[in-house]
Design an enzyme around this catalytic site. Structure first.
Site, short mmCIF file in Angstrom:
data_model
loop_
_atom_site.label_atom_id
_atom_site.label_comp_id
_atom_site.label_asym_id
_atom_site.label_seq_id
_atom_site.Cartn_x
_atom_site.Cartn_y
_atom_site.Cartn_z
N ILE A 63 0.71 -1.09 0.23
CA ILE A 63 -0.12 0.11 0.02
C ILE A 63 1.15 1.14 -0.12
CG2 ILE A 63 -0.09 -0.30 2.30
CD1 ILE A 63 -2.96 1.10 2.26
N SER A 64 0.49 2.11 -0.82
CA SER A 64 1.58 3.26 -1.21
C SER A 64 1.78 4.15 0.05
CB SER A 64 1.14 4.12 -2.05
OG SER A 64 1.22 3.35 -3.47
N GLN A 65 2.85 4.90 0.19
CA GLN A 65 3.10 5.85 1.18
C GLN A 65 1.87 7.00 1.06
OE1 GLN A 65 6.85 7.94 0.52
NE2 GLN A 65 6.87 9.04 2.49
#
Lengths: 252, 820
Positions: A101-103
């Site tokens: 899950i992206s930053q």
């Protein structure tokens, strides 16, 4: 699975439970606390990151609506249970299947760069846990999202339904050809790694629409590729560095 | 259990356990390259040394308790090696260490430490067997030593042979079984009662090697192979393995592979079906369906790498790193006069020509195509043919490259010497073409540009700018180096090519600012600006100022993919949570983490126990620190030379694994011989003489090895391996002497310090195995060897006051003495 495989799994589990205790003791044993509060702190952190990178992304603050949604969508619901305590750290997290899950800072920045309008229809390639789709869905009328890994498509779809994101549709398919029956799109976001930009996706972009592609392997977004289709159908692409960094020093 | 004649050492068992331990060390490098990434190679060398260091300490401390129980202790350790070699690997591969997360997650260093400690156990057990034998049979030490070294040498050779026959996981079972077998052989050699104990151990070894004990490798979920297999209906259709790598072929009928780096957005047609081939579970290459219809390959003309074909007519082409044949297909589409494809891994050629011949159209067998199974540098150096185009294929995968994964991987394809060699293979008017992935801010592209300038200048060309052109797609850059100035029509062709494909012009002779950075815009015309600066006389100053290391890689510092500058590190670290993390190369940081782990572990396992159980002994003023300095210096210097030689021989033997095996084996055997000889002819050797010999030979090698390799590069591999051993022999022979000579002095004057001498020497070698690479990245291998020479001189200096009156003791005598 052979006997030894099984043995190693059993031994491995017991062994790691013991070790985990040790590791937990030395790492941050931070209380989960109030998610709402943590989320607000995260939003403040993102605002500060944006100020720091203003010369590179061309703005000193992101759209208020984007920041409001970042403060509303519970990221802890999109990460595995054992990582919930870290859900509001400004960092990417593993979600299984070799995916992340992206930053949050990158999610906010990408959402802002897509310039979402309430009536827009958006396409996402690479649903993952569904967090990016959830954020986007609060700013547009409909999000279509394609995930290549069946298990992730299924769990993200169920999760989004459970959390009441009714304007998101997820399917397990090949993202290369986009989603023809719902095209054209005002915004396309391609988070899946590819050796090139799929031409069919470009053709499903509305004139005036924006496509964004975060480039980089797991845990590392090194640049954002931004494609705009002009009213005349021409493509302009641009690379945005999500970091305040100039390689030249001295007179430059 | 009773032993019969315990006076005879179990020599064959010692040879077997020694062979198993060395095979294990090399095998672990292979296994970790598959399940994780190849950085662990340094860790394995360091671990094996730590095993011996810790074992020395352990035996020095518990000698009394082990007295009279040699055989039980030996047997226990041999069995434990056999069991833990497999078990500890299984546990280590289940540790949730994720190198990609090293900077995000403070838990990761602990997981790394845990892997380190787990894999330490089998090495410790094997080392215990050897050290026990040394101390118990000190009178027959030369025989024990001889079998130990012979075994180790055979182990290094055997594991390479075995890896050609069985997959690495099965090889690990074999190594475990070998451990158990050595225990059985020990029982037989020492006539253990009851007899059936031999049978039980043999049976255990058979079970260990059988499919019952089979296991599968747990590959990191973030590697390309793991991710490809997650896709619906994706399946593995072939897997083959050799010391050169494990090739896994995947078919994905529902969601096909479309690996086409840097394809233009307006590419016509579609991409044919592809099969993915992963090398060591990463590094994607593809086999493309080809039925002879060239029209279906039209898309290949829309990659940036197709540019040189627009400047040449029916060229004779040399493709370096042909792999699955994508670059050969691109060449065929442009109707060359002939294509020579060079591929290192013969199994890749098998896939194309045999296993999937119907699918690929067996392109390497087509008329007009010749495939050469060879290493690229070796082929170029050994061939005298000339080509119109030398095409260096884009070998590494995008993800791995952009993560800084190869930061520590030596790569002799992209060094200044390599470029010069390629240019020499060009016909008049010929072109060298190199394609790399782009990264923001620019790194790879600028480094190859700078390397090309240097190579041209070395050829005596005063204005390299007239010979170069560079273009950029969405994610690739292609550099052309012509061996004649680019003509006006050629420049026009480049412009047209780019315009039709929406590629950006980076540089051509006469380019203006307005022509660059138009289609795929970077925040500024970084590539153009940098190219212009690199062509000015103050190029060095520009490279110094640039925040990444874009100085050309050389054969002495072959780390093309290492871009991180220490000066930039603080800035990048401060930006890491603001999007700056990808700018840090984690390969480099994993190396530093491994170094710290090794430091901590060697302190905890070697020095701390010694300190806790230290004995008070007589004091000799000034000698203590001299002993420490001496053994730290020779431990470090030995490893520095060994690691530098492994690197130097990679270029000659063409693969890291061959180089590691041959160099390790040669050093073991000849250093061992040296140490024996120094004991036997103790009156004829002096420390200053030995050190003088080492320094002279090292300097000679630095000067003459590159030339010698160039001269011998065409020899077949079968000759190169014994030749390499022969070259190493005299140096290693001398390098085996300072350790026993120093121990002789210690045993004479300060016997209570013998365990310290062992321990410090062990710690120094554990740490310096990793430190050598770190030094080489920044300063080069020549510098590493210079440092080693200085350290040897320092060692000779600190003990100059203490001539070895008593003569040199052998390891056994010393161990015996320290018991007193």
């Amino acid at each position: 699975m052979s006997c030894l495989d099984r043995l190693s799994v059993v031994l491995g589990r017991g062994f790691f439970l013991g070790v985990l205790g040790f590791v937990c003791a030395v790492s941050w044993a931070q209380p989960t606390g109030d998610y709402q509060q943590q989320r607000q702190r995260l939003v403040e952190e993102i605002s500060q990151d944006v100020i720091n990178t203003r010369t590179y992304i061309g703005k000193s603050s992101l759209d208020d609506r984007v920041m409001r949604v970042m403060g509303l969508v519970g990221r802890h619901r999109f990460v595995p249970a054992d990582l919930q305590s870290q859900a509001y750290k400004n960092r990417p997290l593993p979600i299984g299947y070799g995916q992340t899950i992206s930053q949050p800072y990158i999610v906010a920045l990408m959402t802002d760069l897509l310039d979402p309008e309430p009536g827009d229809v958006a396409l996402e390639i690479g649903t993952g846990s569904g967090y990016q789709a959830a954020v986007l869905s609060r700013l547009v009328s409909q999000v279509y999202s394609i995930e290549i890994i069946p298990q992730l498509a299924e769990s993200a779809s169920a999760r989004l339904k459970r959390l009441g994101f009714s304007n998101i549709e997820v399917k397990n398919a090949d993202g290369y050809y986009g989603w023809e029956e719902h095209a054209p799109f005002d915004a396309i976001i391609v988070t899946a790694a590819s050796s090139h930009i799929p031409p069919p996706l470009v053709s499903q972009l509305k004139p005036g629409g924006v496509m964004i592609i975060p480039v980089g392997p797991a845990f590392q977004v090194q640049q954002l590729s931004l494609l705009r289709k002009t009213a005349a159908g021409e493509i302009h692409s641009q690379q945005v560095l999500p970091v305040r960094f100039v390689p030249f020093t001295g007179e430059h | 259990m009773q032993t019969g004649v315990a006076l005879k050492p179990p020599l064959f068992s010692i040879a077997l356990i020694s062979a198993a331990a060395l095979a294990y060390e090399i095998l672990l490098m292979r296994l970790f390259s598959i399940i994780q990434w190849h950085h662990f190679a340094y860790m394995m060398i360091s671990l094996a040394l730590l095993g011996y260091g810790a074992s020395g300490t352990f035996l020095a401390l518990f000698q009394r308790k082990l007295e009279g129980r040699f055989f039980e202790a030996y047997l226990f350790n041999a069995v434990m090696f056999g069991v833990t070699a497999v078990l500890c690997f299984l546990l280590a591969q289940a540790v949730p260490f994720n190198a990609l997360e090293v900077l995000w997650d403070p838990q990761q260093p602990f997981w790394l430490m845990l892997i380190f400690l787990l894999l330490f156990i089998p090495f410790f057990c094997a080392a215990n067997c050897i050290c026990l034998a040394f101390s118990n049979y000190s009178a027959q030490l030369h025989r024990v030593y001889c079998f130990d070294l012979l075994g180790a040498g055979c182990g290094a050779a055997a594991i390479i042979g075995l890896l050609f026959i069985v997959p690495p996981a099965t090889a690990l079972q074999a190594v475990g079984a070998l451990g158990l077998l050595s225990a059985a052989v020990a029982c037989w050699e020492c006539r253990v009662q009851p007899h059936w104990s031999v049978l039980i151990l043999v049976l255990a070894a058979v079970i260990m090697a059988s499919p019952v004990a089979g296991f599968s490798l747990q590959i990191s979920q973030f590697k390309g192979l793991s991710q490809a297999l997650r896709v619906l209906n994706a399946e593995q259709v072939d897997q083959r393995s050799s010391p050169l790598g494990q090739l896994t072929t995947i078919r994905s009928p529902s969601i096909p592979f479309r690996h086409t780096p840097g394809l233009s957005l307006n590419a016509p047609g579609s991409i044919p079906v592809q099969l993915a081939v992963f090398t060591d579970a990463d590094s994607l290459g593809v086999l493309t369906r080809f039925d002879g219809d060239l029209d279906k390959l039209a898309y290949l003309d829309y990659q940036s790498s197709a540019l040189p074909y627009h400047l040449l007519d029916k060229p004779a082409v040399l493709v370096l790193g042909a792999g699955g044949g994508a670059d050969v297909l691109q060449s065929l589409y442009h109707e060359p006069s002939h294509v020579h494809a060079v591929e290192l891994n013969p199994q890749f050629v098998e896939l194309v020509n045999e296993e999937f011949a119907d699918f690929t159209g067996a392109i390497y067998r087509l008329p007009g195509v010749t495939v050469h199974k060879a290493e690229a540098r070796g082929y170029v150096a050994g061939s005298s043919a000339a080509y119109d185009l030398v095409q260096v294929a884009l070998l590494d995968s995008f993800g791995a490259s952009s993560a800084g994964l190869y930061a520590l991987s030596e790569n002799y394809l992209y060094t200044a010497e390599a470029f010069a060699a390629y240019l020499q293979r060009l016909k008049p008017g010929g072109i060298l073409s190199i394609t790399r992935w782009t990264r923001s801010p620019p790194r790879d592209g600028l480094k190859i540009f700078a390397t090309a300038i240097e190579a041209l200048e070395q050829q005596g060309i005063a204005d390299p700018g007239r010979y170069l052109a560079m273009i950029r797609s969405w994610n690739t850059t292609t550099l052309l180096v012509k061996n004649e100035p680019l003509s006006a029509p050629a420049i026009e062709s480049i412009k047209t090519f780019c315009q039709q494909r929406w590629f950006d012009l980076v540089y051509f002779p006469g380019i203006t600012n307005g022509e660059a950075n138009r289609y795929n815009q970077l925040p500024a015309a970084w590539y153009f600006d940098a190219a212009m600066r690199l062509l000015k006389p103050d190029r060095a100053a520009f490279m110094d100022d640039y925040k990444f290391n874009i100085r050309p890689a050389t054969d002495d510092r072959p780390y093309f993919s290492h871009f991180l500058k220490l000066r930039t590190l603080p800035e990048l670290l401060s930006l890491r949570e603001q999007g700056g993390m990808p700018l840090l190369e984690w390969g480099y940081l994993v190396l530093i983490a491994t170094l710290l782990t090794a430091l901590l572990a060697s302190f905890l396992l070697v020095l701390l126990p010694l300190w806790l159980r230290r004995k008070s002994g007589p004091r000799v003023p000034g000698l203590h620190w001299r002993i420490m300095a001496y053994f730290a210096a020779i431990g470090t210097a030995f490893m520095f030379v060994e690691i530098a030689f492994i690197q130097k021989f990679i270029l000659f033997l063409h693969h890291p694994l061959y180089a590691v095996s041959v160099v390790l084996c040669a050093f073991l055997v000849f250093a061992g011989l040296g140490s024996l000889v120094s004991a036997r002819w103790r009156k004829h050797v002096s420390l200053p003489g030995v050190v003088g010999g080492i320094c002279t030979l090292s300097l000679l090698y630095i000067l003459f090895l590159p030339g010698l390799f160039e001269f011998l590069v065409q020899l077949p591999g079968g000759f190169k391996i014994p030749l390499s051993a022969l070259v190493i022999a005299p140096l290693a022979f001398l390098m085996g002497m300072p350790f026993p000579m120093g121990l002789g002095i210690v045993s004479e004057r300060l016997p209570s310090w013998i365990p310290w001498a062992w321990g410090i020497n062990g710690c120094a070698s554990v740490v310096s195995a990793i430190l050598a690479t770190l030094v080489a990245i920044h300063l080069g291998f020549v510098f590493v060897v210079f440092l080693a020479i200085l350290l040897y001189l320092l060692a000779a200096l600190v003990l100059r006051k203490y001539p070895d009156n008593a003569g040199i003791a052998t390891r056994g005598e010393i161990l015996a003495k320290s018991k007193e």
